[in-house]
Enzyme design. Structure first.
Site, PDB file in Angstrom:
ATOM      1  N   SER A  18     -34.016 -28.441 -64.039  1.00  0.00           N
ATOM      2  CA  SER A  18     -34.299 -27.939 -65.394  1.00  0.00           C
ATOM      3  C   SER A  18     -34.863 -26.517 -65.378  1.00  0.00           C
ATOM      4  CB  SER A  18     -35.304 -28.858 -66.076  1.00  0.00           C
ATOM      5  OG  SER A  18     -35.699 -28.270 -67.290  1.00  0.00           O
ATOM      6  N   LYS A  71     -32.715 -39.395 -75.435  1.00  0.00           N
ATOM      7  CA  LYS A  71     -32.817 -38.774 -76.769  1.00  0.00           C
ATOM      8  C   LYS A  71     -32.803 -39.807 -77.905  1.00  0.00           C
ATOM      9  CE  LYS A  71     -31.089 -34.299 -75.388  1.00  0.00           C
ATOM     10  NZ  LYS A  71     -30.255 -33.149 -75.583  1.00  0.00           N
ATOM     11  N   TYR A 229     -23.999 -24.011 -68.465  1.00  0.00           N
ATOM     12  CA  TYR A 229     -24.480 -22.649 -68.188  1.00  0.00           C
ATOM     13  C   TYR A 229     -24.655 -22.408 -66.689  1.00  0.00           C
ATOM     14  CZ  TYR A 229     -28.717 -25.471 -68.546  1.00  0.00           C
ATOM     15  OH  TYR A 229     -29.630 -26.476 -68.410  1.00  0.00           O
TER      16      TYR A 229
HETATM   17  P1  NAP Z   1     -22.768 -37.014 -72.006  1.00  0.00           P
HETATM   18  O1  NAP Z   1     -23.646 -37.735 -72.981  1.00  0.00           O
HETATM   19  O2  NAP Z   1     -22.529 -37.549 -70.659  1.00  0.00           O
HETATM   20  O3  NAP Z   1     -21.328 -36.830 -72.761  1.00  0.00           O
HETATM   21  C1  NAP Z   1     -20.192 -36.272 -72.175  1.00  0.00           C
HETATM   22  C2  NAP Z   1     -18.976 -37.039 -72.688  1.00  0.00           C
HETATM   23  O4  NAP Z   1     -17.786 -36.379 -72.221  1.00  0.00           O
HETATM   24  C3  NAP Z   1     -18.917 -38.483 -72.164  1.00  0.00           C
HETATM   25  O5  NAP Z   1     -18.567 -39.363 -73.214  1.00  0.00           O
HETATM   26  C4  NAP Z   1     -17.822 -38.382 -71.099  1.00  0.00           C
HETATM   27  O6  NAP Z   1     -17.176 -39.611 -70.877  1.00  0.00           O
HETATM   28  C5  NAP Z   1     -16.891 -37.379 -71.731  1.00  0.00           C
HETATM   29  N1  NAP Z   1     -15.943 -36.792 -70.779  1.00  0.00           N
HETATM   30  C6  NAP Z   1     -16.099 -36.572 -69.448  1.00  0.00           C
HETATM   31  N2  NAP Z   1     -14.992 -36.007 -68.942  1.00  0.00           N
HETATM   32  C7  NAP Z   1     -14.115 -35.858 -69.959  1.00  0.00           C
HETATM   33  C8  NAP Z   1     -12.805 -35.322 -70.061  1.00  0.00           C
HETATM   34  N3  NAP Z   1     -12.162 -34.829 -68.986  1.00  0.00           N
HETATM   35  N4  NAP Z   1     -12.205 -35.327 -71.254  1.00  0.00           N
HETATM   36  C9  NAP Z   1     -12.824 -35.829 -72.337  1.00  0.00           C
HETATM   37  N5  NAP Z   1     -14.068 -36.355 -72.314  1.00  0.00           N
HETATM   38  C10 NAP Z   1     -14.710 -36.359 -71.137  1.00  0.00           C
HETATM   39  O7  NAP Z   1     -23.289 -35.533 -71.811  1.00  0.00           O
HETATM   40  P2  NAP Z   1     -24.077 -34.598 -72.848  1.00  0.00           P
HETATM   41  O8  NAP Z   1     -25.523 -34.834 -72.726  1.00  0.00           O
HETATM   42  O9  NAP Z   1     -23.437 -34.713 -74.175  1.00  0.00           O
HETATM   43  O10 NAP Z   1     -23.791 -33.169 -72.175  1.00  0.00           O
HETATM   44  C11 NAP Z   1     -22.468 -32.661 -72.097  1.00  0.00           C
HETATM   45  C12 NAP Z   1     -22.489 -31.314 -71.377  1.00  0.00           C
HETATM   46  O11 NAP Z   1     -23.224 -30.373 -72.160  1.00  0.00           O
HETATM   47  C13 NAP Z   1     -23.187 -31.339 -70.016  1.00  0.00           C
HETATM   48  O12 NAP Z   1     -22.513 -30.457 -69.153  1.00  0.00           O
HETATM   49  C14 NAP Z   1     -24.576 -30.814 -70.301  1.00  0.00           C
HETATM   50  O13 NAP Z   1     -25.160 -30.212 -69.187  1.00  0.00           O
HETATM   51  C15 NAP Z   1     -24.272 -29.795 -71.391  1.00  0.00           C
HETATM   52  N6  NAP Z   1     -25.394 -29.560 -72.297  1.00  0.00           N
HETATM   53  C16 NAP Z   1     -25.788 -28.263 -72.498  1.00  0.00           C
HETATM   54  C17 NAP Z   1     -26.808 -27.999 -73.384  1.00  0.00           C
HETATM   55  C18 NAP Z   1     -27.230 -26.569 -73.608  1.00  0.00           C
HETATM   56  O14 NAP Z   1     -28.290 -26.341 -74.187  1.00  0.00           O
HETATM   57  N7  NAP Z   1     -26.439 -25.628 -73.191  1.00  0.00           N
HETATM   58  C19 NAP Z   1     -27.452 -29.029 -74.084  1.00  0.00           C
HETATM   59  C20 NAP Z   1     -27.015 -30.346 -73.865  1.00  0.00           C
HETATM   60  C21 NAP Z   1     -25.980 -30.592 -72.962  1.00  0.00           C
HETATM   61  P3  NAP Z   1     -17.691 -40.512 -69.600  1.00  0.00           P
HETATM   62  O15 NAP Z   1     -19.139 -40.770 -69.850  1.00  0.00           O
HETATM   63  O16 NAP Z   1     -16.817 -41.696 -69.693  1.00  0.00           O
HETATM   64  O17 NAP Z   1     -17.464 -39.652 -68.378  1.00  0.00           O
END
Ligand code: NAP
Length: 288
Positions: A18, A71, A229
């Site tokens: 983090s 969350k 990022y």
């Molecule tokens: P999450 O809850 O794990 O959700 C990701 C979703 O994408 C899951 O449902 C996953 O399915 C699906 N997925 C994975 N591979 C895929 C593909 N090839 N095609 C379509 N769907 C797919 O994760 P999250 O917390 O939402 O975070 C998502 C991303 O955003 C992460 O990389 C995280 O680091 C980033 N993020 C960034 C910030 C920021 O401030 N910049 C904030 C929050 C999150 P499965 O679970 O079945 O694999």
């Protein structure tokens, strides 16, 4: 904000990489406040005891961020929610008042919108395609649906289609999600005519991850926003740049959600100088 040895921090699991401590500790130092931001990697079984302690009068913790996978789970521990957090039923920020009441907020969606505003990207009438329907997508889709100048369409694809459907039906209870639609494949996202493509999956974090989207679909009149990022330029962003698209990684969203969280804890608006220190600390943290 309390100004003697107050503690703020992040709960989630795991929390190894983090950057939040860098950003918030930079703000405390800039404001000359005697407080610190720590990581609290907590396993599920430890949450009850942690929140019980948090409510005690002698606790020195006055604010928290919440990340994956808690969350939604932490909703049960807070005393009240902001109207937006109430609508999306997920929080990433907790303010602890002097009388130890816990108030939940969500700054992820507003952080995303603040970054797009900085990039001078208006959502009005835009065609949005978002891949991934997890926690980050939930925050983004809800804030888009609540905008007065809403996008024209939001097409959502997740490999787990039921998850995407659940996301929309949950939001539908509290807001008008009429512009949003779950599609069954990447091909149905109409990326070739989209104005904004968002990667809300972790695909791209690993060096050998494939490009999430067929490069042929990406065009020069779109913005491609990757929530990842680290690395700063994913394969998807590299392809988008080559195609002449405007690109952004998720560092701006991380920064703005942090600024908004800090402002909730401190009940102040941060001035530009402090915000600059927070952003610099994130950028340095990524390159070090
Ligand atoms: P999450 O809850 O794990 O959700 C990701 C979703 O994408 C899951 O449902 C996953 O399915 C699906 N997925 C994975 N591979 C895929 C593909 N090839 N095609 C379509 N769907 C797919 O994760 P999250 O917390 O939402 O975070 C998502 C991303 O955003 C992460 O990389 C995280 O680091 C980033 N993020 C960034 C910030 C920021 O401030 N910049 C904030 C929050 C999150 P499965 O679970 O079945 O694999």
């Amino acid at each position: 904000m309390e100004n003697e040895k107050s503690v703020y921090g992040l709960i989630g699991y795991p929390l190894s990489h983090s950057l939040s401590p860098l950003m918030h500790n930079a703000a405390f130092a800039g404001l000359d406040v005697d407080a610190c931001y720590k990581l609290f990697p907590l396993e599920k079984e430890e949450l009850d005891a942690f929140f019980e302690d948090l409510k005690k009068e002698d606790s020195t913790i006055f604010g928290l961020n919440v990340t994956v996978p808690y969350k939604e789970r932490v909703l049960q521990y807070v005393d009240s929610l902001s109207p937006y957090a109430q609508k999306i039923k997920a929080i990433n920020t907790i303010v602890i008042t002097k009388d130890r009441k816990l108030v939940g907020f969500n700054t992820d969606g507003p952080g995303f919108l603040a970054h797009l505003a900085e990039l001078d990207f208006s959502m009005e009438n835009k065609r949005v395609a978002i891949v991934g329907a997890g926690g980050a997508a939930r925050a983004i889709i809800s804030s888009l649906c609540l905008l007065p100048e809403r996008p024209q369409t939001i097409r959502i694809f997740d490999i787990d289609r039921d998850r995407a459907r659940r996301l929309l039906s949950d939001l539908d209870e509290n807001m008008d999600v009429g512009v949003a639609e779950v599609v069954k494949s990447i091909d149905d996202m109409n990326i070739e005519i989209a104005d904004l493509l968002i990667n809300a999956t972790p695909i791209g974090m690993k060096k050998d991850d494939p490009c999430l989207i067929d490069p042929e679909l990406i065009h020069g009149n779109m913005m491609v926003y990757d929530l990842i990022y680290n690395p700063a330029q994913t394969f998807l962003l590299q392809v988008a740049k080559e195609k002449g698209a405007q690109t952004a990684n998720g560092l701006g969203m991380l920064f703005y959600q942090g600024v908004l969280a800090f402002q909730h804890w401190a009940d102040i608006q941060l001035d530009q100088g402090i915000k600059d220190k927070m952003r610099e600390s994130l950028e340095k943290g990524l390159t070090s």
